[in-house]
Design an enzyme around this catalytic site. Structure first.
Site, mmCIF file in Angstrom:
data_model
loop_
_atom_site.group_PDB
_atom_site.id
_atom_site.type_symbol
_atom_site.label_atom_id
_atom_site.label_comp_id
_atom_site.label_asym_id
_atom_site.label_seq_id
_atom_site.Cartn_x
_atom_site.Cartn_y
_atom_site.Cartn_z
ATOM 1 N N ARG A 51 80.705 3.352 24.327
ATOM 2 C CA ARG A 51 80.981 2.094 23.637
ATOM 3 C C ARG A 51 82.372 1.586 23.999
ATOM 4 O O ARG A 51 82.593 0.382 24.148
ATOM 5 C CB ARG A 51 80.855 2.254 22.125
ATOM 6 C CG ARG A 51 81.318 1.014 21.349
ATOM 7 C CD ARG A 51 80.985 1.058 19.871
ATOM 8 N NE ARG A 51 81.203 2.354 19.277
ATOM 9 C CZ ARG A 51 82.390 2.833 18.898
ATOM 10 N NH1 ARG A 51 83.502 2.140 19.114
ATOM 11 N NH2 ARG A 51 82.482 4.018 18.317
ATOM 12 N N TYR A 104 75.273 -26.010 23.539
ATOM 13 C CA TYR A 104 74.082 -25.161 23.552
ATOM 14 C C TYR A 104 73.653 -24.854 22.118
ATOM 15 O O TYR A 104 74.474 -24.510 21.266
ATOM 16 C CB TYR A 104 74.389 -23.884 24.331
ATOM 17 C CG TYR A 104 73.421 -22.750 24.132
ATOM 18 C CD1 TYR A 104 72.058 -22.916 24.372
ATOM 19 C CD2 TYR A 104 73.870 -21.505 23.709
ATOM 20 C CE1 TYR A 104 71.174 -21.867 24.186
ATOM 21 C CE2 TYR A 104 72.996 -20.452 23.532
ATOM 22 C CZ TYR A 104 71.639 -20.645 23.761
ATOM 23 O OH TYR A 104 70.760 -19.607 23.573
ATOM 24 N N ASP A 177 82.762 -22.272 28.541
ATOM 25 C CA ASP A 177 81.468 -21.669 28.849
ATOM 26 C C ASP A 177 81.108 -22.111 30.263
ATOM 27 O O ASP A 177 80.760 -23.271 30.492
ATOM 28 C CB ASP A 177 80.421 -22.145 27.831
ATOM 29 C CG ASP A 177 79.046 -21.527 28.055
ATOM 30 O OD1 ASP A 177 78.788 -21.008 29.166
ATOM 31 O OD2 ASP A 177 78.222 -21.581 27.131
ATOM 32 N N LYS A 202 72.035 -15.466 33.055
ATOM 33 C CA LYS A 202 71.663 -16.622 33.858
ATOM 34 C C LYS A 202 72.042 -16.412 35.324
ATOM 35 O O LYS A 202 71.549 -15.504 35.969
ATOM 36 C CB LYS A 202 72.287 -17.878 33.254
ATOM 37 C CG LYS A 202 72.138 -18.008 31.741
ATOM 38 C CD LYS A 202 70.715 -17.904 31.237
ATOM 39 C CE LYS A 202 70.514 -18.353 29.795
ATOM 40 N NZ LYS A 202 71.164 -17.561 28.747
#
Length: 382
Positions: A51, A104, A177, A202
């Protein structure tokens, strides 16, 4: 080798030195959750628990940092996990954020439904209106201007340099972004942004086979805050997911060139179609921010949106008739996708200031032959 290798050289080699034990040229998937210590506190290369850090994730983070030209990079389980970690790193209840007026839908849902009860204040603003951006910033309260460019799905292009100048003068950070453009087409940190965010699901991953997110910071002090919150909140990229995104980055440049080639041809076709009332693509000279896009982007990417003249039902019907374009959410993969934002990706903003036109179709133009894509749209729009 030059002092600063080219983009493709960095994409292939940054974070990917041959394995010292086996000589493997591709970083291995280190699936271990924990790491042996050489005595109490004697960490090998800083690894103790996955982690906190994992060698495969480190390779991806180093590559992303090199591609965006930042101070440090961080890989997450999703783009929204990256956003969540960043907001918690820079804001507290009562803080204010300026958002794009056509952001978005997933980001808007996070800000309006998860953070509003927490006490985060937001104002949606048309980021192409610099006077409106300046007026929306509240000195001492606004922690950041959240920039999405090009926006999803209306393809607005914000002037990153101009917004950074305004925001920094008023004490606010600029977060970009960069998902639609990818690091290959746009370099927000070089234009004055403080943080770049990606849904690596993406274009960075590029093959519709992984979900992930990323942050790259320009400033080491901010990077330390992000690192603390990433470890504390725990929404990190797993080693296999990190490996898939790292693999995708190695071909990002050649893929983005083909995406752009195909999208330019599709957009040109749509502008001439009698059933289409408007086309949104920054590469078109008719696009309102074409000059800004030309100045800050290498090319114009693979995303195209358009409105169907006959209305909402005709747009929905057209989405259901394609055979090369797959009806599906998401974007940025090698395959072409088609969707109806109003009923799919942006359903969560219906009835708000961010509601999208009901006759809008969004395309993620893939790497197929452009002639086949155009023929498919031609029969679907009949």
């Amino acid at each position: 080798m030059t002092d600063r290798p080219g983009f493709s050289t960095r994409a292939i080699h940054a974070g990917s030195t041959p394995d010292p034990t086996t000589g493997a040229v591709i970083p291995p998937i280190v699936a271990s959750s924990t790491f042996a210590q050489d005595g109490v506190g004697g960490l090998r290369n800083g690894y103790e628990y996955s982690r906190s850090a994992n060698p495969t994730r480190t390779a991806l983070e180093e590559c992303l940092t090199a591609l965006e030209g930042g101070s440090r990079g961080f890989a997450f389980a999703s783009g929204l996990a990256a956003e969540d970690t960043l907001i918690r790193s820079i804001a507290k209840p009562g803080a204010h954020l300026v958002l794009p007026h056509d952001a978005y839908g997933g980001s808007f849902r996070l800000f309006s439904r998860a953070y509003a009860p927490w006490g985060l204040l937001t104002d949606p603003v048309d980021l192409t209106d610099l006077a409106a951006v300046e007026a929306a910033i509240r000195p001492g309260e606004t922690v950041a201007v959240w920039v999405e460019t090009p926006t999803n799905p209306l393809m607005s292009v914000a002037d990153i340099s101009a917004i950074a100048e305004i925001a920094h003068a008023l004490g606010a950070l600029v977060i970009v972004d960069n998902t639609f453009a990818s690091p290959y087409l746009q370099q927000p940190l070089a234009l004055g942004a403080d943080v770049v965010m990606h849904s690596t699901t993406k274009y960075c991953g590029g093959h519709s086979d992984v979900v992930g997110g990323a942050l790259v910071t320009a400033d080491e002090t901010l990077a330390e805050k992000v690192q603390f919150h990433q470890n504390a909140l725990g929404a990190v990229a797993g080693p296999f997911d990190a490996w898939l995104v790292l693999r995708g980055l190695k071909t990002l440049a050649v893929r983005m060139e083909r995406h752009s080639d195909n999208a330019e041809k599709v957009a040109a076709y749509l502008t001439e179609h009698p059933g289409v009332s408007e086309v949104y693509y920054p590469g078109l000279e008719s696009h309102a921010q074409h000059d800004v896009a030309k100045r800050q982007m290498r090319r114009f990417g693979g995303m195209v949106s358009f409105r169907v003249r006959a209305g909402e039902q005709a747009a929905v019907d057209a989405c259901g008739r394609t055979t090369v374009f797959t009806l599906a959410e998401s974007l940025g993969g090698v395959e072409s996708l088609i969707e109806h934002p109003g009923r799919m990706t942006h359903a969560s903003v219906a009835g708000t200031a961010l509601e999208v036109p009901s006759d809008l179709i969004r395309l993620s133009v893939g790497l197929e032959d452009a002639e086949d894509l155009i023929a498919d749209l031609d029969q679907a729009l009949c």
